[in-house]
Design an enzyme around this catalytic site. Structure first.
Site, PDB file in Angstrom:
ATOM      1  N   HIS A 122     -53.304  62.692  41.605  1.00 39.84           N
ATOM      2  CA  HIS A 122     -54.638  62.753  42.223  1.00 39.84           C
ATOM      3  C   HIS A 122     -54.519  63.320  43.645  1.00 39.84           C
ATOM      4  O   HIS A 122     -55.502  63.305  44.391  1.00 39.84           O
ATOM      5  CB  HIS A 122     -55.238  61.353  42.349  1.00 39.84           C
ATOM      6  CG  HIS A 122     -55.460  60.634  41.052  1.00 39.84           C
ATOM      7  ND1 HIS A 122     -56.017  61.225  39.954  1.00 39.84           N
ATOM      8  CD2 HIS A 122     -55.218  59.350  40.687  1.00 39.84           C
ATOM      9  CE1 HIS A 122     -56.102  60.343  38.965  1.00 39.84           C
ATOM     10  NE2 HIS A 122     -55.622  59.201  39.390  1.00 39.84           N
ATOM     11  N   TYR A 131     -64.371  69.220  33.342  1.00 34.81           N
ATOM     12  CA  TYR A 131     -64.707  68.147  32.390  1.00 34.81           C
ATOM     13  C   TYR A 131     -65.859  68.616  31.515  1.00 34.81           C
ATOM     14  O   TYR A 131     -65.855  68.430  30.295  1.00 34.81           O
ATOM     15  CB  TYR A 131     -65.112  66.906  33.203  1.00 34.81           C
ATOM     16  CG  TYR A 131     -65.503  65.708  32.371  1.00 34.81           C
ATOM     17  CD1 TYR A 131     -64.573  64.706  32.097  1.00 34.81           C
ATOM     18  CD2 TYR A 131     -66.802  65.558  31.881  1.00 34.81           C
ATOM     19  CE1 TYR A 131     -64.937  63.590  31.340  1.00 34.81           C
ATOM     20  CE2 TYR A 131     -67.166  64.455  31.124  1.00 34.81           C
ATOM     21  CZ  TYR A 131     -66.231  63.470  30.850  1.00 34.81           C
ATOM     22  OH  TYR A 131     -66.595  62.383  30.107  1.00 34.81           O
TER      23      TYR A 131
HETATM   24  P1  A3P Z   1     -67.019  57.761  32.589  1.00 32.38           P
HETATM   25  O1  A3P Z   1     -66.731  56.608  33.494  1.00 32.38           O
HETATM   26  O2  A3P Z   1     -68.108  58.648  33.110  1.00 32.38           O
HETATM   27  O3  A3P Z   1     -67.260  57.335  31.181  1.00 32.38           O
HETATM   28  P2  A3P Z   1     -59.914  59.303  34.475  1.00 32.38           P
HETATM   29  O4  A3P Z   1     -59.158  59.371  33.202  1.00 32.38           O
HETATM   30  O5  A3P Z   1     -59.577  60.417  35.411  1.00 32.38           O
HETATM   31  O6  A3P Z   1     -59.848  57.959  35.072  1.00 32.38           O
HETATM   32  O7  A3P Z   1     -61.441  59.596  34.103  1.00 32.38           O
HETATM   33  C1  A3P Z   1     -62.179  58.649  33.390  1.00 32.38           C
HETATM   34  C2  A3P Z   1     -63.462  59.273  32.884  1.00 32.38           C
HETATM   35  O8  A3P Z   1     -63.164  60.172  31.797  1.00 32.38           O
HETATM   36  C3  A3P Z   1     -64.398  58.212  32.317  1.00 32.38           C
HETATM   37  O9  A3P Z   1     -65.717  58.695  32.549  1.00 32.38           O
HETATM   38  C4  A3P Z   1     -64.027  58.256  30.852  1.00 32.38           C
HETATM   39  O10 A3P Z   1     -64.977  57.688  29.991  1.00 32.38           O
HETATM   40  C5  A3P Z   1     -63.880  59.749  30.641  1.00 32.38           C
HETATM   41  N1  A3P Z   1     -63.107  60.077  29.427  1.00 32.38           N
HETATM   42  C6  A3P Z   1     -61.921  59.585  29.037  1.00 32.38           C
HETATM   43  N2  A3P Z   1     -61.554  60.101  27.850  1.00 32.38           N
HETATM   44  C7  A3P Z   1     -62.527  60.950  27.490  1.00 32.38           C
HETATM   45  C8  A3P Z   1     -62.727  61.784  26.341  1.00 32.38           C
HETATM   46  N3  A3P Z   1     -61.845  61.836  25.340  1.00 32.38           N
HETATM   47  N4  A3P Z   1     -63.859  62.532  26.307  1.00 32.38           N
HETATM   48  C9  A3P Z   1     -64.758  62.488  27.296  1.00 32.38           C
HETATM   49  N5  A3P Z   1     -64.628  61.704  28.406  1.00 32.38           N
HETATM   50  C10 A3P Z   1     -63.526  60.948  28.492  1.00 32.38           C
END
Ligand code: A3P
Length: 289
Positions: free
Chosen positions: A105, A190
């Site tokens: 990050h 994303y």
């Molecule tokens: P939300 O809180 O908006 O649902 P990180 O992995 O960097 O911590 O990011 C987490 C975010 O990515 C979360 O967003 C999570 O739900 C989303 N996320 C994780 N896996 C995903 C997938 N396969 N498809 C879409 N979004 C995903």
């Protein structure tokens, strides 16, 4: 709140998973030219992309060994968060097989110099700032390593005033903007991955130089749907599965931002990144208005 964070070079990090000693040791980390780095701010989908990249590597390894090319979780390699953990981890990482895959990050100026010197492939993951803030708020209240917030308004104020762990997202974006023309960096958002996951997986594999068949790519794309990752999250993330895989949608910010907060974010985006090449990739008008 402040007790859970410490400052290193002007940016705050959670004390329970990062340390000044680790940051010091990271400076002399020797990257290999075939390392793969996923760079993305918190909550931009790093766990999602991690699984995709890890699967691509694992499928391709099995293929070269002449084995069946589907994978299960036990066969996946380690993918350490570069700046998380103890200072001895970099020594242990020298023993990992190639290609090593790591997630970070950090802003580019805080990454070890060898990553750029050795032209390591970097996949830079971006997400629209309003959804990042929304996701970060819920995450902060679901995980003990980060300060929790009684109200969204308090969180939003800290988000906009650079008080959160890993620093200000808008600054993060403008710092990475300085690097996006480098040939070893590919950006992906994303939102574009949400729109067409199969194409995203294909482009990532091409960038990483991993030759897979359509069928193999499809297998990786299917395993990385939100539904299947959430279903499998107890295996991959234990009790925190529901915290990491919350909603997985675009525009959830509309449920939480006030008019005033919208204006503040729009203005800050305009000031920091709107006119930049990276800013344009975010398609702010489409996803944030
Ligand atoms: P939300 O809180 O908006 O649902 P990180 O992995 O960097 O911590 O990011 C987490 C975010 O990515 C979360 O967003 C999570 O739900 C989303 N996320 C994780 N896996 C995903 C997938 N396969 N498809 C879409 N979004 C995903």
């Amino acid at each position: 709140r402040d007790e859970l964070l410490f400052s290193y070079k002007g940016i705050r990090y959670p004390i329970t998973i990062c340390s000044p000693e680790t940051f010091k040791a990271l400076e002399s980390f020797e990257a290999r030219s075939d390392d793969i780095v996923l760079a993305g701010y918190l909550k931009s989908g790093t766990n999602w992309l991690s699984q995709i990249i890890n699967d691509l590597i694992a499928v391709s390894k099995k293929k070269t060994q002449g084995r069946e090319s589907n994978v299960n979780d036990e066969e996946l390699g380690e993918f350490p968060y570069l700046e998380v953990g103890d200072a001895e981890k970099y020594e242990r990482m020298t023993k990992l097989p190639c290609p090593r895959f790591m997630v970070t990050h950090l802003r580019p100026e805080n990454l070890p110099k060898s990553i750029f010197k050795n032209k390591v492939k970097i996949l830079l993951l971006l997400r629209n700032p309003k959804d990042v803030a929304t996701s970060f708020y819920h995450f902060s209240n679901g995980i003990a390593t980060l300060p929790s917030y009684e109200t969204w308004d308090d969180f939003f104020t800290d988000f906009m005033t650079k008080k959160l762990a890993w620093g200000c997202y808008l600054e993060y974006l403008s710092e990475w903007n300085k690097y996006i023309d480098e040939e070893n960096i590919m950006t992906i958002t994303y939102e574009e991955l949400k729109e067409n996951r199969a194409l995203g997986v294909k482009n990532i594999a091409a960038f990483l130089g991993i030759p897979l068949t359509e069928e193999e790519l499809q297998f990786v794309a299917e395993r990385s749907s939100f539904q299947s990752m959430k279903k499998n999250s107890e295996n991959t993330h234990g009790a925190f599965g529901d915290v990491f895989f919350r909603k997985g949608v675009v525009s959830d910010w509309k449920n939480i931002f006030s008019e005033d907060q919208n204006e503040k974010m729009d203005k800050a985006f305009e000031e920091h990144v709107a006119g930049t090449k990276l800013g344009k990739k975010l398609k702010y008008d489409l996803y944030c208005k």
